[in-house]
Design an enzyme around this catalytic site. Structure first.
Site, PDB file in Angstrom:
ATOM      1  N   SER A  48      -2.072   5.259  -0.072  1.00 28.13           N
ATOM      2  CA  SER A  48      -2.623   6.540  -0.486  1.00 28.13           C
ATOM      3  C   SER A  48      -3.951   6.778   0.205  1.00 28.13           C
ATOM      4  CB  SER A  48      -2.824   6.551  -2.004  1.00 28.13           C
ATOM      5  OG  SER A  48      -3.545   7.694  -2.406  1.00 28.13           O
ATOM      6  N   TYR A  61      -6.478   2.501  -9.193  1.00 29.92           N
ATOM      7  CA  TYR A  61      -5.486   3.030  -8.246  1.00 29.92           C
ATOM      8  C   TYR A  61      -5.940   2.810  -6.809  1.00 29.92           C
ATOM      9  CZ  TYR A  61      -2.369   6.415  -6.002  1.00 29.92           C
ATOM     10  OH  TYR A  61      -1.445   7.013  -5.189  1.00 29.92           O
TER      11      TYR A  61
END
Length: 131
Positions: A48, A61
């Site tokens: 990501s 995350y």
């Protein structure tokens, strides 16, 4: 499971790391041995933009996705001499919230040739940023 690091239960941090990073490593472990033996294979992991660009409330995350990049680079080095390529791809956004120009010097309205974050350098088993 977004939340400020200090106000989030540690179990939630562990859960995100387990879901993102450990699962990726487990899936690679399942397929890597047969690819290594066959002297051919392709592994593509998902990362990501959060691995590079900080956003409040996503420390767990971001850590998991950055871990995937480090794992992918290392696994690429270990597997390249047997004909197995290991790559990580990452989606990015062209809006003001995640300007791609921070990473490659591109202007916001330009698009990259590839959506990948890193790839194996031919013949060397090394990874490099795609710009």
């Amino acid at each position: 499971q977004d939340g400020i690091f200090m106000s989030t239960d540690f179990e939630k941090h562990q859960s995100v790391l387990e879901e993102m990073l450990i699962t990726t490593m487990a899936m690679c472990h399942l397929v890597a041995k047969s690819m290594y033996g066959n002297r051919w294979g392709r592994i593509i992991n998902l990362s990501s933009i959060s691995a590079f660009y900080a956003k409040r409330g996503q420390s767990n995350y971001a850590a998991a996705k950055a871990g995937i990049l480090g794992f992918t680079q290392t696994l690429a080095l270990e597997m390249a001499h047997r004909g197995v390529t290991v790559n990580a791809i990452s989606r990015y956004s062209d809006d003001k919230k995640y300007p791609f120009q921070h990473f490659s010097g591109r202007k916001r309205n330009q698009t990259p040739n590839s959506g990948g974050v890193c790839r194996r350098a031919e013949g060397r088993g090394q990874t490099r940023s795609i710009s």
